[in-house]
Design a protein around this motif. Structure first.
Motif, PDB file in Angstrom:
ATOM      1  N   VAL A 226      17.252  -2.978  48.767  1.00 30.02           N
ATOM      2  CA  VAL A 226      16.502  -4.132  49.250  1.00 30.02           C
ATOM      3  C   VAL A 226      16.701  -5.301  48.291  1.00 30.02           C
ATOM      4  O   VAL A 226      16.550  -5.158  47.078  1.00 30.02           O
ATOM      5  N   PHE A 241      12.529 -10.567  51.508  1.00 25.95           N
ATOM      6  CA  PHE A 241      13.217  -9.285  51.352  1.00 25.95           C
ATOM      7  C   PHE A 241      14.257  -9.154  52.459  1.00 25.95           C
ATOM      8  O   PHE A 241      13.962  -9.434  53.627  1.00 25.95           O
ATOM      9  N   GLN A 243      17.136  -6.466  54.133  1.00 19.61           N
ATOM     10  CA  GLN A 243      17.705  -5.121  54.230  1.00 19.61           C
ATOM     11  C   GLN A 243      18.769  -5.146  55.312  1.00 19.61           C
ATOM     12  O   GLN A 243      18.577  -5.753  56.376  1.00 19.61           O
ATOM     13  N   ARG A 244      19.891  -4.464  55.054  1.00 14.11           N
ATOM     14  CA  ARG A 244      20.945  -4.399  56.054  1.00 14.11           C
ATOM     15  C   ARG A 244      20.553  -3.402  57.135  1.00 14.11           C
ATOM     16  O   ARG A 244      20.027  -2.332  56.852  1.00 14.11           O
ATOM     17  N   GLY A 245      20.838  -3.759  58.390  1.00  9.63           N
ATOM     18  CA  GLY A 245      20.541  -2.864  59.496  1.00  9.63           C
ATOM     19  C   GLY A 245      19.858  -3.625  60.606  1.00  9.63           C
ATOM     20  O   GLY A 245      19.813  -4.857  60.610  1.00  9.63           O
ATOM     21  N   ARG A 246      19.361  -2.854  61.542  1.00  7.71           N
ATOM     22  CA  ARG A 246      18.633  -3.479  62.657  1.00  7.71           C
ATOM     23  C   ARG A 246      17.180  -3.033  62.599  1.00  7.71           C
ATOM     24  O   ARG A 246      16.880  -1.915  62.148  1.00  7.71           O
ATOM     25  N   LEU A 247      16.318  -3.898  63.049  1.00 11.11           N
ATOM     26  CA  LEU A 247      14.886  -3.626  62.964  1.00 11.11           C
ATOM     27  C   LEU A 247      14.481  -2.536  63.950  1.00 11.11           C
ATOM     28  O   LEU A 247      14.785  -2.626  65.140  1.00 11.11           O
ATOM     29  N   ASP A 248      13.815  -1.523  63.437  1.00 12.50           N
ATOM     30  CA  ASP A 248      13.267  -0.478  64.292  1.00 12.50           C
ATOM     31  C   ASP A 248      11.873  -0.925  64.721  1.00 12.50           C
ATOM     32  O   ASP A 248      10.888  -0.720  64.027  1.00 12.50           O
ATOM     33  N   ILE A 278       8.085 -10.453  59.786  1.00 13.22           N
ATOM     34  CA  ILE A 278       9.267  -9.584  59.855  1.00 13.22           C
ATOM     35  C   ILE A 278      10.126 -10.021  61.037  1.00 13.22           C
ATOM     36  O   ILE A 278       9.600 -10.276  62.120  1.00 13.22           O
ATOM     37  N   GLY A 282      21.147 -11.430  62.896  1.00  7.91           N
ATOM     38  CA  GLY A 282      22.479 -11.024  62.482  1.00  7.91           C
ATOM     39  C   GLY A 282      22.506  -9.537  62.200  1.00  7.91           C
ATOM     40  O   GLY A 282      22.156  -8.737  63.064  1.00  7.91           O
ATOM     41  N   SER A 283      22.901  -9.186  61.000  1.00 10.66           N
ATOM     42  CA  SER A 283      22.992  -7.769  60.638  1.00 10.66           C
ATOM     43  C   SER A 283      21.917  -7.382  59.629  1.00 10.66           C
ATOM     44  O   SER A 283      22.074  -6.382  58.936  1.00 10.66           O
ATOM     45  N   VAL A 285      17.576  -7.237  58.370  1.00 12.07           N
ATOM     46  CA  VAL A 285      16.142  -7.280  58.661  1.00 12.07           C
ATOM     47  C   VAL A 285      15.474  -8.024  57.510  1.00 12.07           C
ATOM     48  O   VAL A 285      15.718  -7.713  56.337  1.00 12.07           O
ATOM     49  N   THR A 287      11.933  -9.552  55.666  1.00 14.96           N
ATOM     50  CA  THR A 287      10.482  -9.473  55.534  1.00 14.96           C
ATOM     51  C   THR A 287      10.062 -10.576  54.578  1.00 14.96           C
ATOM     52  O   THR A 287      10.494 -10.603  53.426  1.00 14.96           O
ATOM     53  N   GLN A 318      26.891  -8.071  70.836  1.00 13.69           N
ATOM     54  CA  GLN A 318      25.517  -8.500  70.617  1.00 13.69           C
ATOM     55  C   GLN A 318      24.907  -9.038  71.910  1.00 13.69           C
ATOM     56  O   GLN A 318      23.743  -8.790  72.229  1.00 13.69           O
TER      57      GLN A 318
END
Lengths: 331, 137
Positions: A226, A241, A243-248, A278, A282-283, A285, A287, A318
């Motif tokens: 992070v 903050f 974080q790489r990824g997609r938001l769950d 939040i 893009g790629s 997430v 916060t 996308q």
């Protein structure tokens, strides 16, 4: 809170001829920090905050002696000089390690004005009040104890002028001589935190030097996977903050409210110290945590650049995912 | 004109040939019994067909034909839509998605308060940290 704010408050106090907040040239907030660390005191603090229209309150016991500041509420938090610790389920944990050095302050962002006036007694101690306005809207009232400079009360207001948060001493005893310091925790779990710079960031992360509303970056830190970037406009501090990824979205905290961030959708909710926002762009997430009014947070969030791969295939993918999610009712 | 007339016989009967072509065709038939016989047969058949009485189509024939066309059209549109949806789904999920991220909100809030308490007043910044709220999902 910046030195510019402090200097403005001091200058206003001098101009008004009232009791000085501190030695000329001192930063009232810096002095409040030193007072909290070096002035022996104990008391009870009440925090009230607006939780989406519901006013909540909590009472905490505070104590400072020998350079150790202890706050005991639902859980305990401790400040040992620069180090910050919290007592959680697994015992003491380091939230901020010692040895990182002080975090710098930016100048006061444009649009702010600070006045200093005589204030009421708080917990039996006389105060001077710094009024912080942005435009014509009152944003903060800071009540400094006249002799020690201790910050006895802090009122924070929203864009509409409503009180959003208050931290205030209900009872306070300031001691002339040093008392025995609260016992320092032993065996605190260390923290994997690494300060870094924008130039040495992994390419997948970005921490712009400035964001909307005059927020400027104070530091960048890597906490595991992070990225944390600390920003300030001289009045409020914000942490972004990434974080790489997609938001769950299924794992979002309950009672979040949807917020439009232009092309993206965000979710916000209140906590005792401010707001959390939040979103996914893009790629990554993102916060955003801070004590600024929600309008500032949204404006800042909108100004955060997102990592969007430029390939046509990615854009097509996308777009298709957006369509699928729209039919699934995710948005 | 050395070969038999073939399909030109119909053109001759319909008057679709140029005058010189029609004259040449008649000269050929004068010396070609096969073409003359075929001309008589084609002419007879055309006269027989034209002599048949007119017949009305059964009631509702056109409506049924049109309805059938609409049904096919609808089926075609549905097939195209389904194909597009499948294509979109295949494109959307043709590669592994980014890893799902669930921000550890409570820890991030703690991290912020600690950092902000170093930058600002420690007391007013740390008090919220000692007042944790749960973030139920």
């Amino acid at each position: 809170m910046t030195k510019a704010l402090v200097a403005g408050a001091v200058a206003a106090a001098v101009l008004m001829g009232g009791p000085s907040l501190a030695t000329a040239g001192d930063d009232p907030v810096e002095q409040a920090r030193k007072a909290a660390e070096t002035t022996p005191f104990s008391g009870r603090v009440v925090i009230t905050w607006n939780d989406d229209g519901v006013v909540r309150e909590a009472q905490l016991d505070v104590e400072s002696a020998g350079g150790v500041l202890s706050v005991r509420g639902t859980r305990s938090v401790m400040a040992l000089q620069q180090e910050r610790l919290v007592h959680g389920q697994a015992g003491w944990e380091v939230l901020w390690p010692s040895g990182l050095g002080p975090v710098g302050h930016p100048g006061l962002a444009s649009g702010y004005a600070v006045d200093s006036i005589a204030g009421p007694a708080v917990a039996g101690y006389p105060t001077r009040v710094a009024e912080v306005r942005k435009g014509a809207v009152l944003r903060e009232l800071l009540f400094f104890e006249q002799r020690s400079g201790l910050l006895l009360r802090r009122d924070q207001y929203g864009e509409d002028g409503d009180l959003e948060r208050r931290v205030e001493f209900q009872t306070l005893a300031i001691y002339e001589s040093a008392a025995a310091p609260p016992p320092a925790p032993r065996g605190a779990r260390p923290l994997a935190l690494r300060p870094t710079s924008a130039s040495s960031l992994p390419s997948s992360f970005d921490a712009p030097g400035s964001l909307a509303q005059g927020y400027r970056r104070l530091g960048i830190y890597l906490r595991g996977g992070v990225l944390q970037a600390l920003y300030s406009d001289g009045v409020y501090e914000l942490s972004l903050f990434e974080q790489r990824g997609r938001l769950d979205r299924d794992q979002l905290p309950a009672h979040t409210g949807a917020v439009s961030l232009g092309r993206e959708r965000g979710w916000s909710f209140a906590w005792p110290g401010g707001q959390v926002l939040i979103w996914h762009a893009g790629s990554s997430v993102y916060t955003l945590v801070g004590d600024a009014p929600s309008g500032d947070l949204v404006a800042v969030a909108r100004s955060v650049p997102s990592h969007t791969p430029g390939s046509l295939v990615h854009k097509l993918r996308q777009a298709c995912r957006g369509l699928v999610e729209a039919f699934r009712g995710d948005f | 004109m050395t070969d038999h007339l073939g399909d030109l016989l119909s053109a001759l009967l319909d008057g679709e040939m140029a005058p010189w072509q029609a004259d040449a065709a008649r000269v050929h038939m004068a010396s070609c019994p096969a073409c003359a016989t075929e001309l008589d047969a084609v002419g007879g058949a055309r006269s027989w067909v034209r002599g048949l009485p007119p017949v009305d189509p059964p009631f509702g024939l056109y409506e049924r034909m049109l309805r059938s066309r609409h049904r096919w059209a609808r089926a075609g549109v549905a097939a195209l839509t389904a194909g597009a949806a499948v294509s979109i789904g295949m494109v959307a999920f043709s590669s592994p998605r980014e890893a799902p991220v669930s921000p550890p909100v409570a820890r991030l809030v703690d991290a912020h308060t600690a950092t902000a308490s170093v930058a600002g007043d420690p007391l007013s910044q740390l008090v919220p940290a000692a007042t944790p709220v749960s973030f139920p999902r």
